[in-house]
Design a protein around this motif. Structure first.
Motif, short mmCIF file in Angstrom:
data_model
loop_
_atom_site.label_atom_id
_atom_site.label_comp_id
_atom_site.label_asym_id
_atom_site.label_seq_id
_atom_site.Cartn_x
_atom_site.Cartn_y
_atom_site.Cartn_z
N ASN A 92 16.53 -78.82 1.07
CA ASN A 92 15.74 -79.91 1.65
C ASN A 92 16.57 -81.19 1.73
OD1 ASN A 92 13.47 -78.30 1.94
ND2 ASN A 92 12.69 -78.79 -0.11
N ILE A 93 17.42 -81.42 0.71
CA ILE A 93 18.29 -82.61 0.73
C ILE A 93 19.22 -82.54 1.93
CG2 ILE A 93 20.17 -83.78 -0.48
CD1 ILE A 93 18.83 -82.94 -3.11
N ASN B 57 18.95 -80.73 4.74
CA ASN B 57 18.22 -80.81 6.02
C ASN B 57 17.74 -82.22 6.31
OD1 ASN B 57 18.58 -78.05 6.34
ND2 ASN B 57 16.65 -77.54 5.36
N ALA B 58 17.18 -82.88 5.28
CA ALA B 58 16.69 -84.24 5.49
C ALA B 58 17.84 -85.19 5.80
CB ALA B 58 15.93 -84.71 4.24
N TYR B 59 18.97 -85.03 5.09
CA TYR B 59 20.13 -85.90 5.32
C TYR B 59 20.65 -85.74 6.74
CZ TYR B 59 24.84 -87.81 4.69
OH TYR B 59 26.00 -88.53 4.83
N SER C 221 19.18 -84.29 9.48
CA SER C 221 18.21 -84.63 10.54
C SER C 221 17.98 -86.13 10.64
CB SER C 221 16.89 -83.90 10.28
OG SER C 221 16.34 -84.31 9.03
N THR C 222 17.91 -86.82 9.48
CA THR C 222 17.67 -88.26 9.53
C THR C 222 18.84 -88.99 10.15
OG1 THR C 222 16.37 -88.01 7.51
CG2 THR C 222 16.99 -90.25 8.15
N VAL D 196 19.67 -93.63 3.73
CA VAL D 196 19.95 -92.19 3.69
C VAL D 196 21.06 -91.88 2.71
CG1 VAL D 196 20.81 -90.27 5.07
CG2 VAL D 196 19.10 -91.78 6.01
N ASP E 170 19.69 -92.31 -0.76
CA ASP E 170 18.81 -91.18 -1.09
C ASP E 170 19.62 -89.94 -1.41
OD1 ASP E 170 16.68 -92.80 -0.69
OD2 ASP E 170 16.24 -92.06 1.34
N ARG E 171 20.68 -89.71 -0.66
CA ARG E 171 21.52 -88.54 -0.95
C ARG E 171 22.14 -88.65 -2.34
NH1 ARG E 171 27.25 -86.85 2.02
NH2 ARG E 171 27.86 -85.33 0.43
N ASP F 154 19.34 -88.06 -4.95
CA ASP F 154 18.95 -86.65 -5.04
C ASP F 154 20.05 -85.82 -5.67
OD1 ASP F 154 16.50 -87.15 -3.84
OD2 ASP F 154 17.31 -86.90 -1.82
#
Length: 1640
Positions: free
Chosen positions: A903-904, A906-908, A910-911, A1027, A1030-1031, A1034
């Motif tokens: 999820n980390i 994919n979110a990184y 895609s964002t 982002v 957040d990375r 996480d």
């Protein structure tokens, strides 16, 4: 129906091909003519996409394009109908054509225009796609069609041969039958001769028989019989006499009674009584009773006599039988003698017949043998001829196929080039557009994006909008999504690798992309291996290394076998042919080949190789085979491996092959590959091997690749998409992927040959077949050859892609050259490949020798000296020497952490892609906005003003001053003052426009757009920072949970401590970026300040110094946010360090000191009393310290990477804001520059105007031309004169005078109005017509309704006049009367009428047959107005009257339908009126020509009618050369009805010939004529044929409606001659002698 369709398609539609009724199925099978038909009617706009080819793909394309149009017309059409038409089903094309004919006729009758039909056209192509797919599934491939054609051709050939053999057989049977009949005739003759001989013998026998005397006849019996007969005759005569007598007596009585009755008729009437009548009846009854009794007596007497005679006959017969019995013994003896003689005779006949038959058999055998020899020779000769013809036809067909393939390749290359050119054009136009938008400063980012589109073959321009995206996007929207994803991937790649747009600047070149976090990569790889356990891999097959491995492929007769035999002899290469190997395997099974017989290896080697063989062959079959039968058989053989003796592998494979072949099934590819692999395994390693014609399909190639190298190509492609693949980090210690195995083949050779050469070689092979070929049993007939060629062409494209693209080993050799050259070329290819392979093996061996390490150096004395012990440097965590902590983890940890990391990632990803996409869109919006404000401001500067009005008013006032006052000085001073006032007014207007433009510029600068978009861009960069933060958070959490789990502790939840960077609220909160809004607020508060100060303050705010200050504030804001993110990351690391090592969080120095120490042992600890620790506790403590060290090293690496990314984002954000500010400042400066230049140009133009005005004042002259002041230009317009020219006096109006009794235009209009009011539809009764005329004559006093010549008309004259215009009715066509009364007008020739008709049709686009008055006046008639109407010298003299021009207008009002608005004219009806001629028959022919639209000749009679016809014909031929007169035209029923009547309405006043309908319509007669002439469906027939019909000839001769009536004004002879001269031969035509012409 077929005839009607043929006439419609050939005559009316005029297709490109001429059709006959029997050719519909063939001509319309490909759908091209259907498309042409619909294109003719304007319904098929994409007709250029249709193909005339008859291949399956062309048919599928054509019928797919036809489907929406046919559905639009309401024609039933689906895939079944299309398939029936394409396959040539009888009646399918005709049925569809008939439906089309009906639908198109309905369309034509409804008069739907092309625009209406276009509006009805469906828009969605979904159904076209569905029917296209269904048609594709139903339509066979072209190769199958060609194969079917070839098979049908050969079936027809075989059928013809069978028919020929049958005819030969029938002729032979007829000959045999003839021989049998001849034999039968001979047998009959022999039988007749034998009978004659037998009769002769019987005569001799009868002569030799002794005659026995007969007994004397019994005369008593005969006498009795004779008496009886005589007695009967007498009785019969007596009876006959009595009957005659009785009848005569009865007749006499009746005659007496009749006479008595006749004599006393009167008396009987008077004394008549019923008693007499009853007595007569009783008497008659008594007589009848007596007669019956007599007849009964005679009958009984006759029966008794007959019974007596019968008994006598019976008695005589019994006596004869007794005598016959007595004589029977002597007759038996005679019969026996006769039989003996007959038997002897038959024996002799049989012997003679046998001899004769044997001779016949011998002759017949000789004849049949000779006939068989002749028949065989003829058949062989005919077969040879047929074979040659068939070969020629096949060669031609294959040449056509080759041409079609060449055209397909050309079209493919053309389409590719066209797409490339379109992309180049799009790129060029896009660059040009953006050069205009950006003032020749296109950003490099856009150029790189367009370059990416160009190389990815994506359209540069937007095809469709994807906002919002529907649930089922269209193909254009899918293309846009692909383009967006392509740019997203490109931008993300540049951002990740810090290249391209995200490359650090030269000032910050030290900021390089962060290195890989090895510790994090190891942790994630370990988690992935636990969560996604790897699949067990099967053992690879082991084959020895061969010098060469190859295959030779090609078509039949390409020379494969010849080449491999040559290579086997010359190069010592093992040749493997699949056919030979299958036969050998079956023979091995039949011979029960054991392993000891087939292989020479020992028992020890056999036990070691056993597993390899089974894995290569048996397991390969069991896992890959889809055939249940031989898999079971192989399982049984495998289960018996423990028993001895056992079959060899080859024998087992042969058993499976034989079992399938016995069942009539083909051997699967898996079994063929297994047989090949077993043969390769038995090949000596020192010999190479080459396959002959294998593989033949892509499935065989992949199976062989899998069986030989042990890797499935399909699974290898799927491994790249396996889950558990890391994208953000990698583990350097992860096991590398297995090396890419070399392909199974070293080289693949294709012997390229054309189909024509294959057929030629097949023919030569059949002619030159020798014993060797016959022994090998190669019987290649043409069908098999064509089938195998077609199969090769179907499978070769995929094989070519496999060997050339995937493996890159394909080599093509031209096999159409000589055999020796082909073998030599193949040998060179193989030898070169062997040499390359040897070189590669040598290089590999030398590299392996260098790998173990360096050679040991010699030991010196210095080395023996003991060295001082040096402490080795500490091992850094994550280095190659570091040993990672891999303690066991609880099961829940991988199950939680692996999805969490996914999820980390994919979110990184895609964002970041979304943010980068927003930045791209923002860049485009900035470019368009700046270009828009530039253009809008330029348009605003060019807005209109009122300066020209003031200039025009001043010029008007200046020119209005009298000429005598212009020399006065006071007047000049006054004019100079007016010029000065005009200058002041114009300057005021310029100043006002300048102020308005400055205000507009200020509004643009202060609209807040720059503030908003700066805020949006800053928010995007802040989102990027978020982002990255957040990375990091996480990743820290994942590492924390991972290492805590290895220590055995429970992971804690610290999600509440996640850092969030605030974004700017650009809607509700004012961004403190620039101070424009503050100044605006201040100016609103201080309203007392004037406008100039306000504008100056705004300009000062948008000056370069203020912009620089604003940019400084933006830079401070970005730097503060960056500092917040960096501080948050550092604080998280420090807090984590302090929490885990129990250190006080005093300062940052603790953190950096700890990391610089490298080992946790350097951490200061409090001295306490030593506590003894066990070995387990010591190990646990060391493990904990190592975990902490590894954990902190990973965090430090992530911290450095995050800060590096944040620095890059900060740098790009500042550059972006600076670039936006600079671009905005440039746009604002350009607007100010344009404003100043505009104001100076306007002031300059005003100065020029004032200078011109003062010059004319000093010259005391008027300004003749208009002074024009447009925007920044001033000029004198020489085209517009302000001082008008003097107006000439008006001419006297034209007046028409009536000469020689001709009606004037006003009189004609008066009559027209009266007739139109009484009978608006054109027909009026005779009585009403005469009453109107008498009323006009009586009331003409002073009204000038009629000329003087018409005033003397009496009632008989009027009756004669009406009779001239009525033929078969009581109605008068008053339009025909007015047309005659309007004479003189030029009588047109037929050529002029047809030319006028064609011009009207060209103007009538809709084809309705109606035109408006505007179109009518534009087209005109065959004559125009008077051409010599020159102006008179004296204006008081009246101009000559243009009568012809007025007549043209009058004819429109005469024939137009004025009830409609606007009035419409039926030009065909009008021209039919003008078709009238002095000869009524000629008038009918002229009318027929106009109705048909082409010239219809009248056959000239032998009598000389008049010289006018001949001259008119000359005039027609010379007047217009473009009309071609032919008698080969056709005329329809509707056209014929136009001439002899107009429609079928029964209204009296509806058309010209309503009176004829009352007496009898012509339509029924015409229908009968058409059917009689052979057109049951009433299709058009040739005019020549129609005119020969007696009814038509009689109708034309007696039809008087087309007779030209001469006006009443031309009654005297002189006027008649002048009128005819003027009417028939106007302008420059030689006059004829009209003395003999008679007036009407």
């Amino acid at each position: 129906m077929a005839g009607v369709l043929c006439g419609w398609l050939n005559g009316e539609v005029r297709l490109s091909r001429s059709l006959v009724p029997g050719s519909f199925a063939e001509e319309f099978s490909n759908g091209y003519l259907f498309g042409e038909l619909l294109h003719k009617y304007g319904l098929q706009d994409d007709f250029n996409k249709f193909s005339q080819s008859r291949v399956a793909s062309a048919k599928l394309n054509n019928f797919s394009l036809l489907e929406p149009t046919l559905h639009l017309l309401g024609v039933q059409f689906n895939e079944n109908v299309a398939q029936d038409i394409m396959t040539g089903q009888h009646g399918a094309a005709t049925k569809l054509l008939y439906e089309l004919y009906i639908a198109l006729e309905k369309k034509r009758k409804t008069k739907l225009t092309a625009v209406a039909m276009e509006a009805m056209r469906p828009t969605g192509p979904a159904k076209l796609k569905s029917i296209g797919s269904r048609l594709k599934s139903l339509t066979p491939r072209q190769a199958d069609l060609q194969l079917q054609q070839v098979s049908e051709h050969f079936e027809m050939k075989s059928k013809a041969m069978e028919d020929k053999i049958a005819r030969i057989h029938i002729s032979e049977q007829q000959k045999v039958q003839k021989l049998r009949e001849e034999q039968r005739a001979q047998d009959i003759e022999k039988h007749r001769i034998g009978r004659r001989r037998q009769n002769e013998i019987m005569a001799k026998i009868q002569a030799a028989i002794i005659q026995v005397p007969k007994p004397r006849p019994n005369y008593t019996i005969k006498a009795i019989e004779a008496q009886k007969l005589l007695k009967k005759k007498r009785e019969a005569e007596d009876t006959y006499k009595e009957i005659n007598k009785f009848e005569k007596s009865i007749a006499g009585r009746l005659s007496a009674v009749y006479k008595t009755t006749a004599q006393t008729a009167t008396e009987l009437l008077n004394v008549y009584s019923d008693d007499e009548y009853i007595r007569k009846i009783q008497k008659r009854l008594e007589e009848d009773t007596f007669a019956r009794e007599q007849r009964e007596k005679r009958r009984r007497k006759m029966l008794v006599e007959q019974l007596i005679a019968h008994e006598a006959q019976e008695e005589a017969y019994r006596e004869e039988q007794l005598i016959h019995r007595l004589m029977r013994q002597s007759q038996q003896e005679r019969r026996i003698a006769v039989q003996l003689m007959h038997v002897r005779h038959e024996k002799e006949v049989l012997r003679q017949n046998r001899i004769y038959r044997e001779k016949q058999y011998e002759d017949r055998r000789l004849k049949e043998f000779q006939k068989a020899l002749d028949s065989e020779a003829a058949l062989a000769k005919q077969e040879k001829i047929d074979c040659e013809e068939q070969t020629i036809k096949e060669r031609e067909r294959h040449e056509k196929i080759a041409v079609g393939r060449a055209q397909a390749r050309y079209k493919k290359h053309y389409s590719i080039c066209w797409e490339v050119i379109n992309q180049i054009i799009d790129l060029s136009t896009k660059v040009g557009e953006y050069r205009i938008l950006t003032n020749n400063k296109i950003p490099m980012k856009l150029m790189r994006d367009w370059k990416e589109f160009f190389f990815s073959e994506k359209p540069i321009y937007e095809q469709a909008s994807i906002h919002p995206l529907p649930n089922e996007p269209s193909p254009e929207q899918l293309v846009e999504l692909n383009k967006m994803n392509l740019l997203d991937e490109k931008d993300y790649g540049e951002y990740k690798s810090m290249t391209g747009e995200w490359c650090p600047t030269e000032d910050n070149s030290e900021n390089k992309p962060p290195h890989n976090n090895n510790i994090l990569g190891h942790v994630l790889r370990r988690l992935m291996e636990i969560f996604y356990p790897p699949k067990p891999k099967s053992s690879l097959p082991v084959f020895p290394s061969f010098p060469i491995k190859g295959c030779i492929l090609g078509k039949l007769f390409s020379g494969k076998t010849t080449c491999v035999k040559f290579l086997e002899k010359v190069c010592n290469i093992q040749v493997l042919s699949i056919d030979t190997l299958v036969q050998e395997a079956i023979q091995a099974f039949l011979k029960n080949e054991m392993k000891s017989e087939h292989s020479l290896i020992s028992q020890e080697a056999e036990s070691s190789v056993k597993q390899n063989e089974v894995s290569i062959f048996i397991n390969f079959l069991l896992f890959n085979c889809q055939c249940h039968e031989y898999s079971e058989h192989l399982n049984l053989t495998c289960s018996s491996n423990c028993t001895l003796p056992q079959l060899s592998v080859r024998a087992q494979l042969g058993a499976a092959s034989q079992k399938l072949l016995k069942k009539g099934k083909s051997i699967p590819d898996e079994l063929l590959v297994a047989i090949l692999l077993e043969a390769i395994n038995q090949t000596p390693p020192e010999m190479g091997w080459i396959l002959d014609g294998f593989p033949m399909t892509i499935n065989q190639a992949k199976l062989f690749e899998k069986g030989y190298i042990g890797v499935d190509p399909d699974e290898a492609e799927a491994e790249d998409m396996n889950p558990g693949k890391l994208s953000l980090v990698t583990d350097p210690r992860a096991p590398n992927k297995p090396p890419v195995s070399l392909p199974a083949f070293d080289v693949s050779v294709l012997l390229d040959i054309s189909d024509t050469t294959v057929l030629k070689r097949m023919k030569d092979n059949n002619q030159n077949s020798d014993a060797e070929i016959l022994e090998e049993k190669i019987d290649l007939v043409r069908d098999q050859v064509l089938h195998r060629i077609s199969g090769f062409l179907d499978t070769w494209p995929k094989l070519e892609n496999w060997f050339s693209v995937h493996q890159n080993i394909l080599v093509k050799v031209n096999a159409e050259t000589e055999e020796s050259l082909v073998c030599k070329a193949v040998k060179e290819i193989l030898m070169g490949e062997i040499a390359k392979k040897q070189n590669r093996s040598k290089l590999f061996c030398s590299a392996q020798e260098k790998l173990p390490g360096k050679k040991p150096l010699p030991v010196t004395s210095q080395d023996l000296v003991p060295s001082v012990p040096v402490t080795p440097p500490p091992i850094e965590p994550g280095s190659d020497e570091w040993i990672y902590v891999d303690e066991p983890l609880p099961k829940e940890i991988p199950d939680f952490l692996v999805p969490y990391w996914e999820n980390i990632e994919n979110a990184y990803v895609s964002t970041i892609k979304v943010i980068l996409r927003c930045l791209r869109d923002e860049q485009h919006s900035i470019i368009y906005y700046l270009a828009g404000i530039r253009k809008n401001f330029q348009d605003y500067l060019k807005r209109p003003d009122l300066k020209q009005e003031f200039v025009s008013q001043w010029q008007s006032d200046f020119n209005s001053i009298a000429d005598d006052l212009r020399e006065d000085e006071e007047t000049k001073a006054e004019l100079h003052q007016r010029v000065t006032d005009l200058r002041d007014v114009l300057w005021d207007i310029c100043d006002k426009r300048r102020e308005e433009a400055e205000q507009e510029c200020t509004d643009i600068m202060s609209d807040g757009w720059l503030l908003d978009h700066k805020g949006i861009a800053i928010n995007h960069f802040f989102s990027l920072m978020q982002v990255e933060v957040d990375r990091f958070q996480d990743t820290k959490r994942l590492l924390h949970d991972y290492y805590k789990a290895m220590e055995g502790k429970i992971p804690t939840d610290d999600s509440q401590n996640f850092t969030r960077l605030p974004l700017l609220d650009i809607i509700d909160i004012e961004i403190p970026l620039v101070s424009v809004k503050l100044h605006l607020q201040e100016t609103n508060i201080t309203k007392s300040k004037n406008r100039g100060i306000l504008l100056k303050s705004i300009k000062d705010e948008n000056s370069s110094e203020n912009v620089a200050a604003t940019f400084g504030k933006d830079e401070n804001l970005i730097s503060d946010t960056w500092q917040t993110a960096v501080t948050a990351v550092s604080d998280m690391v420090r807090n984590c360090l302090c929490a885990d090592t129990q250190l006080p969080s005093k300062s940052k120095d603790c953190e950096w000191d700890y990391f610089s120490a490298g080992l946790p042992s350097n951490v200061p600890v409090v001295e306490v009393s030593p506590v003894p620790l066990t070995s387990e506790e010591l190990k646990k403590q060391e493990l904990t310290l190592k975990i902490q060290q590894e954990y902190f090293a990973a965090l430090k690496h992530e911290e450095e990477a995050t800060k590096s990314r944040l620095d890059l984002i900060k740098e790009k954000a500042l550059a972006y804001i600076e670039e936006l500010t600079v671009k905005s400042e440039e746009a604002y400066k350009d607007m100010e520059k344009w404003l100043g230049a505009r104001f100076l140009a306007e002031m300059s133009s005003v100065e020029k105007l004032i200078e011109i005005g003062r010059h004319h004042i000093e010259c005391s002259s008027k300004i003749q031309y208009e002074m024009t002041l447009e925007e920044t230009d001033f000029f004198l317009s020489s085209d517009v004169k302000v001082i008008p020219d003097p107006v000439p006096p008006p001419h006297v109006p034209q007046v028409e005078t009536s000469d020689s009794g001709t009606l004037t235009i006003s009189q004609l209009n008066t009559f027209h109005k009266q007739f139109l009011q009484v009978a608006p539809k054109g027909f009026i009764y005779k009585k009403v017509f005469i009453d109107i005329f008498i009323e006009v004559i009586n009331l003409n006093l002073g009204t000038n309704y009629l000329p003087d010549a018409w005033m003397n008309l009496t009632l008989p004259d009027l009756q004669n006049l009406t009779s001239a215009f009525t033929v078969n009715s009581e109605l008068i066509d008053w339009r025909r009367f007015l047309l005659a009364a309007a004479q003189p007008w030029p009588v047109p020739s037929l050529t002029q009428l047809l030319k006028t008709l064609n011009i009207f049709k060209s103007v009538d686009v809709a084809g309705s047959g109606l035109v408006t008055q505007e179109c009518y006046m534009q087209v005109g008639l065959w004559f125009t107005g008077n051409e010599d109407l020159n102006s008179t010298k004296d204006c008081t003299e009246p101009l000559p009257f243009d009568r012809l021009g007025c007549l043209i207008k009058f004819f429109f009002s005469l024939f137009a339908d004025t009830r409609k608005d606007p009035a419409l004219l039926n030009y065909i009806e009008m021209l039919l009126y003008f078709a009238a001629h002095s000869d009524p028959v000629e008038g009918v022919y002229r009318a027929l020509s106009i109705a048909a639209g082409t010239h219809i000749h009248r056959k000239e009679e032998s009598s000389l009618v008049c010289g006018v016809k001949y001259l008119s014909k000359i005039l027609e031929d010379s007047n217009d050369a473009f009309l071609k007169y032919t008698d080969e035209g056709k005329i329809s029923l509707a056209t014929l009805l136009k001439v002899f009547r107009d429609g079928a309405s029964t209204d009296e006043d509806n058309h010209r010939f309503s009176s004829l309908e009352k007496e009898g319509r012509y339509d029924k007669h015409f229908i009968k004529i058409y059917k009689k002439l052979g057109t049951e469906d009433l299709t058009p027939i040739p005019v020549e044929l129609l005119l020969k019909h007696p009814f038509i000839q009689d109708l034309i001769n007696r039809y008087q409606e087309y007779k030209l009536i001469v006006s009443i004004a031309f009654r005297d002879h002189k006027l008649c001659k002048c009128a005819y001269r003027y009417l028939h031969y106007p302008r420059n035509i030689v006059y004829l002698d009209t003395v003999n012409l008679k007036c009407r």
